[in-house]
Write a protein that holds these residues in place. Structure first.
Motif, PDB file in Angstrom:
ATOM      1  N   MET A   1       0.772  -1.497  -0.072  1.00  9.29           N
ATOM      2  CA  MET A   1      -0.113   0.087  -0.022  1.00  9.29           C
ATOM      3  C   MET A   1       0.941   1.201  -0.001  1.00  9.29           C
ATOM      4  O   MET A   1       1.833   1.424   0.843  1.00  9.29           O
ATOM      5  CB  MET A   1      -0.803  -0.030   1.123  1.00  9.29           C
ATOM      6  CG  MET A   1      -1.886   1.427   1.407  1.00  9.29           C
ATOM      7  SD  MET A   1      -3.138   1.007   2.887  1.00  9.29           S
ATOM      8  CE  MET A   1      -3.920  -0.241   2.152  1.00  9.29           C
ATOM      9  N   LEU A   6      -2.825   4.892   1.517  1.00  6.45           N
ATOM     10  CA  LEU A   6      -3.404   4.827   2.845  1.00  6.45           C
ATOM     11  C   LEU A   6      -4.189   6.162   3.297  1.00  6.45           C
ATOM     12  O   LEU A   6      -5.275   6.003   4.322  1.00  6.45           O
ATOM     13  CB  LEU A   6      -1.963   4.555   3.754  1.00  6.45           C
ATOM     14  CG  LEU A   6      -2.200   4.859   5.196  1.00  6.45           C
ATOM     15  CD1 LEU A   6      -3.059   3.576   5.526  1.00  6.45           C
ATOM     16  CD2 LEU A   6      -1.054   4.686   6.237  1.00  6.45           C
ATOM     17  N   VAL A 117      -7.151  -2.583   6.422  1.00  9.05           N
ATOM     18  CA  VAL A 117      -5.764  -2.456   6.222  1.00  9.05           C
ATOM     19  C   VAL A 117      -5.374  -3.980   6.499  1.00  9.05           C
ATOM     20  O   VAL A 117      -3.872  -4.039   6.341  1.00  9.05           O
ATOM     21  CB  VAL A 117      -5.071  -1.566   6.709  1.00  9.05           C
ATOM     22  CG1 VAL A 117      -5.393  -0.199   6.287  1.00  9.05           C
ATOM     23  CG2 VAL A 117      -4.841  -1.549   8.185  1.00  9.05           C
ATOM     24  N   LEU A 119      -4.170  -5.536   9.551  1.00  8.39           N
ATOM     25  CA  LEU A 119      -3.269  -6.161  10.433  1.00  8.39           C
ATOM     26  C   LEU A 119      -3.540  -7.289  11.287  1.00  8.39           C
ATOM     27  O   LEU A 119      -4.978  -7.676  11.382  1.00  8.39           O
ATOM     28  CB  LEU A 119      -2.939  -4.876  11.273  1.00  8.39           C
ATOM     29  CG  LEU A 119      -2.289  -3.635  11.028  1.00  8.39           C
ATOM     30  CD1 LEU A 119      -2.201  -2.520  12.053  1.00  8.39           C
ATOM     31  CD2 LEU A 119      -0.996  -3.808  10.349  1.00  8.39           C
ATOM     32  N   TYR A 176       0.756  -2.174  18.859  1.00  9.59           N
ATOM     33  CA  TYR A 176       1.422  -3.231  17.790  1.00  9.59           C
ATOM     34  C   TYR A 176       2.399  -3.837  18.311  1.00  9.59           C
ATOM     35  O   TYR A 176       3.278  -3.247  18.640  1.00  9.59           O
ATOM     36  CB  TYR A 176       1.409  -2.784  16.511  1.00  9.59           C
ATOM     37  CG  TYR A 176       1.580  -3.803  15.460  1.00  9.59           C
ATOM     38  CD1 TYR A 176       0.417  -4.489  14.868  1.00  9.59           C
ATOM     39  CD2 TYR A 176       2.764  -4.044  14.964  1.00  9.59           C
ATOM     40  CE1 TYR A 176       0.667  -5.490  13.767  1.00  9.59           C
ATOM     41  CE2 TYR A 176       3.033  -5.385  14.273  1.00  9.59           C
ATOM     42  CZ  TYR A 176       1.869  -6.050  13.581  1.00  9.59           C
ATOM     43  OH  TYR A 176       2.167  -7.052  12.638  1.00  9.59           O
ATOM     44  N   LEU A 235       2.034   3.472  11.009  1.00 11.32           N
ATOM     45  CA  LEU A 235       1.137   2.483  10.428  1.00 11.32           C
ATOM     46  C   LEU A 235       1.546   2.324   8.866  1.00 11.32           C
ATOM     47  O   LEU A 235       1.683   1.128   8.304  1.00 11.32           O
ATOM     48  CB  LEU A 235      -0.319   3.140  10.229  1.00 11.32           C
ATOM     49  CG  LEU A 235      -1.379   2.158   9.635  1.00 11.32           C
ATOM     50  CD1 LEU A 235      -1.613   1.086  10.141  1.00 11.32           C
ATOM     51  CD2 LEU A 235      -2.729   3.072   9.454  1.00 11.32           C
ATOM     52  N   LEU A 236       2.118   3.296   8.097  1.00 10.53           N
ATOM     53  CA  LEU A 236       2.719   3.158   6.679  1.00 10.53           C
ATOM     54  C   LEU A 236       3.954   2.030   6.841  1.00 10.53           C
ATOM     55  O   LEU A 236       3.821   1.117   6.255  1.00 10.53           O
ATOM     56  CB  LEU A 236       2.973   4.277   6.336  1.00 10.53           C
ATOM     57  CG  LEU A 236       3.335   4.173   4.611  1.00 10.53           C
ATOM     58  CD1 LEU A 236       2.206   3.757   3.978  1.00 10.53           C
ATOM     59  CD2 LEU A 236       3.783   5.577   4.436  1.00 10.53           C
ATOM     60  N   LEU A 239       2.548  -1.369   7.146  1.00 13.59           N
ATOM     61  CA  LEU A 239       1.793  -1.925   5.902  1.00 13.59           C
ATOM     62  C   LEU A 239       2.822  -2.077   4.669  1.00 13.59           C
ATOM     63  O   LEU A 239       2.402  -3.010   3.975  1.00 13.59           O
ATOM     64  CB  LEU A 239       0.658  -0.923   5.641  1.00 13.59           C
ATOM     65  CG  LEU A 239      -0.283  -0.602   6.704  1.00 13.59           C
ATOM     66  CD1 LEU A 239      -1.423   0.172   6.115  1.00 13.59           C
ATOM     67  CD2 LEU A 239      -1.140  -2.150   6.919  1.00 13.59           C
ATOM     68  N   GLN A 240       3.819  -1.406   4.939  1.00 15.70           N
ATOM     69  CA  GLN A 240       4.824  -1.563   3.577  1.00 15.70           C
ATOM     70  C   GLN A 240       5.986  -2.728   4.052  1.00 15.70           C
ATOM     71  O   GLN A 240       6.789  -2.977   3.483  1.00 15.70           O
ATOM     72  CB  GLN A 240       5.516  -0.208   3.456  1.00 15.70           C
ATOM     73  CG  GLN A 240       4.548   0.594   2.830  1.00 15.70           C
ATOM     74  CD  GLN A 240       5.048   1.908   2.255  1.00 15.70           C
ATOM     75  OE1 GLN A 240       6.275   2.262   2.410  1.00 15.70           O
ATOM     76  NE2 GLN A 240       4.382   2.770   1.519  1.00 15.70           N
ATOM     77  N   THR A 248       9.948   4.009   4.328  1.00 10.80           N
ATOM     78  CA  THR A 248       8.868   3.976   3.629  1.00 10.80           C
ATOM     79  C   THR A 248       8.993   4.932   2.265  1.00 10.80           C
ATOM     80  O   THR A 248       9.804   5.698   2.039  1.00 10.80           O
ATOM     81  CB  THR A 248       7.608   4.548   4.539  1.00 10.80           C
ATOM     82  OG1 THR A 248       7.757   5.804   4.901  1.00 10.80           O
ATOM     83  CG2 THR A 248       7.333   3.717   5.566  1.00 10.80           C
TER      84      THR A 248
END
Length: 877
Positions: A1, A6, A117, A119, A176, A235-236, A239-240, A248
């Motif tokens: 993503m 995002l 997304v 997780l 997380y 968060l990015l 996700l990456q 990122t």
């Protein structure tokens, strides 16, 4: 993503659950003078949470750009040291204003993270406040998460407050788990454990249900709100699938361009701290400048200056000598312009501001680093571990190093800094500045200013029947004396907002006084008067009259500054902000934020705009007692650091300008008269100054200039001729005469040198000629050198000249001797060292200099001996 996906996906998710999606606010808070920069998504909703304004909708979602570099949220010194600290970052948020509450907020967050997304729900943990049984029970019920992964903490971690007084409430945070490689399992470690980075906080859901009272107690609110904020970069990165925020796609283009600037020899992998800090800082600079902030010495501008200079110093550590950050800003615009459309139009301006600030700092960066290196060595040589406060102050005061930059450099060297000593030096400097500017609490001549009364009526009238409330001295002021007077009503404008005070007269039965100055006191107005006749005592009736002609000239210049401000913003850009002003009868001075000198056509454009508005004869509208919030909503310009009450005075020129202002103004623009810009100059990095005149002051100036021009014409002796043309002819004649004189001096020096060379002495087969050319400059010395080189063989000429405070040497060597290793540069360098100076040059011709002193004079007196000795040394070598 991708980062773009995002952002858009987050907003679309909340749009799907009936949230109004609205743009994030500017980094510069428009309605909150307590903040330098927007530092959280809730900033633009602060008025809603305080109950001062209506909410845009019951449910709202935003992506907010934030800058945290001051106050309790200040990670500047940590930026670069790890993968997660930032100055500039983005915050994803959703709000409920008296609509949904805890259950829905938890459900939205859980569904977004696990379903939208993707997780892993088994890696998510929640924390709640110790008092919030409701939230603790809701988590397992809504998400299915094990109760063992819902932990309780106290106020420090799970209670949010806007300030010491105001809305507040418990919060629940979502963490997380990155895995056991970064720390032991719970309960040996867990969320909020500062020892490990195994758990990272992703999302904070705040339940605003109380108001904190001044006595510290909590009062339940009738309308409960939800305020959430999630770290976009964190968060990015998850996700990456990368190890840290800086890996990122937000940062990759900046890192690539920086590495290319370094020729690919150094990369993020070889120099992670420098690359992270530079990438973060250039994002902060790009966004803040695009939102209208300019580097300066105070407020927001100083924050930017600190960030830029920190980044520039990291660039120097990487070996980059020239300005480079402005080039990296293009990578920020390319990466983020699609989601932040304000960036692309501002890109040229952003780059120009950054480059100008970089070049300004470059002039002192190397010298400051050199000083720091010497002081570091000195501290270590004595076994110390602390850079003294005096050194931190000197780096700040002389070389422009922000103290946090010095602290960072010291930390890199394993040293600390004496910040208490730095603060003491700063206080001493501030005290000296205060005293030098007349900051002591005294009036003219040291008389204490009286308080107690003084109602200003000068907006409505220029003269009034009033009464003397008090005087200083208390018993009264006699003929020929000066003193302070407080009037029951006063028409005299007191100096403020850049406008000088009124002057005028105060008369009554038995006295006649001149009003020289009006000032604001803590509880009213006071006037400095000089009594010309009689005695002025408390209780006496008085007729107060403002000098009308002087007031009108001041008003013309004050209204002119408003037009000038508007014209500057129209021509140079909306980043222009007032940084100071002086409004006087004879001129106006206007300081403003801008990154570089104005071009001639820009000055002309500004002047033409102002005079066009003057010619339009637009009304100057004054509104008093306007609610501050209403004025701001209407677009009135207000300035950070200025203190405004709940009700303000607004000056509007329709279609041109709207500003909060307490000064006096003309009622129509035509009454200003033509305005002429006299000069534009720089007074500090990022701050420019314009001086201008208008109206009667401009007529006075034109009259003086016309008289001067007439006098010049008479001096030039050409009445009726064009004085400019005649002056140009005289200048050309002077240039020709100067050239003739220079040629004559050079010929004389050449002739003197020829005579010396004709009688040159032989030093082992080398002809040595020595000559002192009295009062000669470099052209004459070079002429002598040319004679030696062009007219003789196997010859060395040493020429010297004494000035008022220094001496100059020249050595010329013929080509045949150069081929044998006789080097003019080495000869003159050795000669200069003996004279206490330095110099050098090419093998055939070289120059040097030294201060005029007994040492250098002695060398000149013994040039034949010195020259022969030096030639001998070179031949032996």
């Amino acid at each position: 993503m991708t980062s773009h996906e995002l952002r858009t996906g987050f907003l679309e998710f909340f749009r799907g659950v009936n949230h109004l999606v609205i743009p994030g606010s500017s980094l510069v808070p428009q309605d909150d003078p307590t903040l330098l920069f927007a530092n959280a998504g809730m900033n633009q909703f602060k008025g809603v949470l305080l109950g001062e304004m209506a909410s845009p909708a019951p449910r709202v979602a935003t992506v907010q750009k934030c800058l945290r570099v001051s106050g309790k949220h200040n990670d500047l010194e940590e930026v670069g040291t790890d993968e997660h600290h930032h100055t500039f970052f983005e915050m994803l948020g959703n709000w409920s204003f008296a609509d949904y509450y805890k259950a829905e907020a938890i459900e939205f967050a859980w569904n977004y993270l696990t379903k939208e997304v993707g997780l892993d729900p088994n890696r998510l943990w929640a924390t709640v406040h110790t008092s919030d049984d409701e939230a603790r029970d809701l988590w397992p019920k809504i998400s299915g998460i094990s109760p063992t992964r819902v932990l309780t903490f106290g106020d420090k971690d799970n209670f949010w407050e806007m300030g010491e007084v105001g809305p507040c409430g418990p919060c629940t945070e979502i963490h997380y788990d990155l895995g056991p490689g970064l720390g032991p399992d719970y309960p040996a470690a867990g969320p909020n454990d500062p020892r490990f980075r195994r758990w990272i906080e992703l999302w904070n859901l705040v339940f605003i249900q109380f108001r904190r009272e001044p006595d510290g107690s909590l009062t339940p609110l009738s309308n409960r709100c939800v305020d959430t904020g999630m770290g976009f970069e964190r968060l990015l990165a998850l996700l990456q699938g990368v190890d840290g925020n800086y890996r990122t796609d937000l940062f990759a283009p900046i890192m690539a361009r920086l590495s290319a600037k370094l020729g690919g020899s150094r990369t993020f992998e070889t120099d992670p701290v420098a690359f992270r800090a530079i990438a973060d800082h250039v994002r902060a600079l790009t966004f803040a400048i695009a939102d209208g902030v300019t580097p300066s010495n105070d407020g927001r501008g100083y924050v930017l200056r600190r960030i830029l200079r920190r980044a520039a110093r990291y660039g120097r550590k990487l070996g980059i000598e020239d300005p480079f950050l402005h080039e990296l800003s293009a990578a920020v615009v390319a990466a983020m312009g699609i989601d932040y459309p304000e960036l692309s139009p501002a890109a040229p301006h952003v780059a120009a501001v950054i480059e100008a600030e970089e070049r300004s700092f470059a002039t002192t960066l190397d010298r400051g680093l050199s000083l720091f290196g010497r002081e570091t060595a000195q501290v270590r040589s004595t076994g110390g571990t602390t850079i003294p406060g005096d050194v931190v102050f000197r780096l700040y005061d002389t070389f422009g190093f922000p103290p946090d930059l010095t602290h960072l450099m010291a930390r890199e060297e394993g040293l600390s800094t004496d910040m208490e000593g730095f603060t003491r030096r700063m206080e001493v400097q501030r005290e000296h500045s205060r005293l030098a500017s007349g900051g002591a609490d005294t009036g003219v001549g040291g008389a204490a200013r009286p308080g107690g009364g003084g109602i200003f009526v000068g907006y409505e009238t220029l003269e009034v029947e009033t009464e003397v409330v008090s005087t200083d001295p208390e018993w009264g002021i006699s003929q020929g004396e000066e003193g302070w007077v407080v009037l029951r009503e006063s028409p005299f404008y007191a100096e403020g907002g850049g406008q000088v005070s009124d002057e005028g007269a105060l008369r009554g039965e038995g006295f006649d006084a001149e009003v020289q100055q009006a000032v604001r006191t803590s509880d009213g107005l006071a006037c400095m008067v000089k009594v010309r006749e009689g005695i002025l005592r408390p209780g006496m009736p008085a007729h107060a009259t403002v000098d009308q002609g002087r007031r009108f000239r001041v008003q013309a210049h004050h209204t002119g500054t408003h037009l000038l401000h508007a014209a500057l913003r129209a021509v140079l850009g909306m980043h222009v902000r007032q940084a100071g002003s002086l409004v006087a009868p004879e001129r106006l001075r206007f300081d403003f934020t801008h990154f570089g000198p104005m071009k001639d056509d820009e000055i002309a454009h500004v002047e033409n705009l102002v005079n066009g508005w003057v010619n339009d004869d637009r009304p100057v509208m004054v509104r008093t007692e306007v609610p501050l919030s209403e004025a701001r909503e209407a677009g009135a310009l207000a300035f950070f650091g200025e203190k405004y009450g709940d009700a303000v005075r607004v000056i509007t020129v329709p279609g041109v300008s709207m500003e909060l202002c307490g000064g006096t103004h003309m009622d129509r623009t035509a009454r200003i008269g033509p305005l002429r810009i006299l000069s534009e100059s720089g007074i500090a990095a990022g701050t420019r100054r314009i001086e201008a005149v208008s109206g009667m002051a401009l007529l006075d100036r034109a009259t003086v200039l016309e008289r001067q021009l007439t006098a010049i014409s008479k001096i030039l002796g050409g009445q009726g001729d064009d004085p400019v043309d005649r002056a140009e002819r005289l200048r050309e004649r002077m240039k020709a005469l100067e050239a003739e004189m220079a040629a004559a001096r050079a010929a004389s020096a050449a002739a003197t040198a020829r005579r010396a060379l004709d009688s040159a002495v032989d030093i082992g087969g080398i002809r040595l000629g020595v000559v002192e050319l009295e009062g000669a400059g470099r052209p004459e010395l070079r002429a002598a050198g040319d004679i030696a080189r062009n007219s003789y063989l196997r010859t060395v000429l040493i020429a010297a000249a004494r000035g008022d405070s220094d001496v100059h040497f020249l050595v010329a060597v013929t080509d045949d001797l150069v081929a044998e290793g006789i080097h003019a540069g080495k000869l003159v360098s050795a000669l200069a060292q003996r004279a206490g100076g330095k110099g050098g040059g090419r093998p055939h011709l070289a120059e040097a200099g030294a201060r005029l002193s007994p040492q250098s004079s002695a060398v000149i007196e013994s040039l034949p001996h010195e020259g022969a000795a030096l030639i001998g040394e070179i031949r032996r070598a």
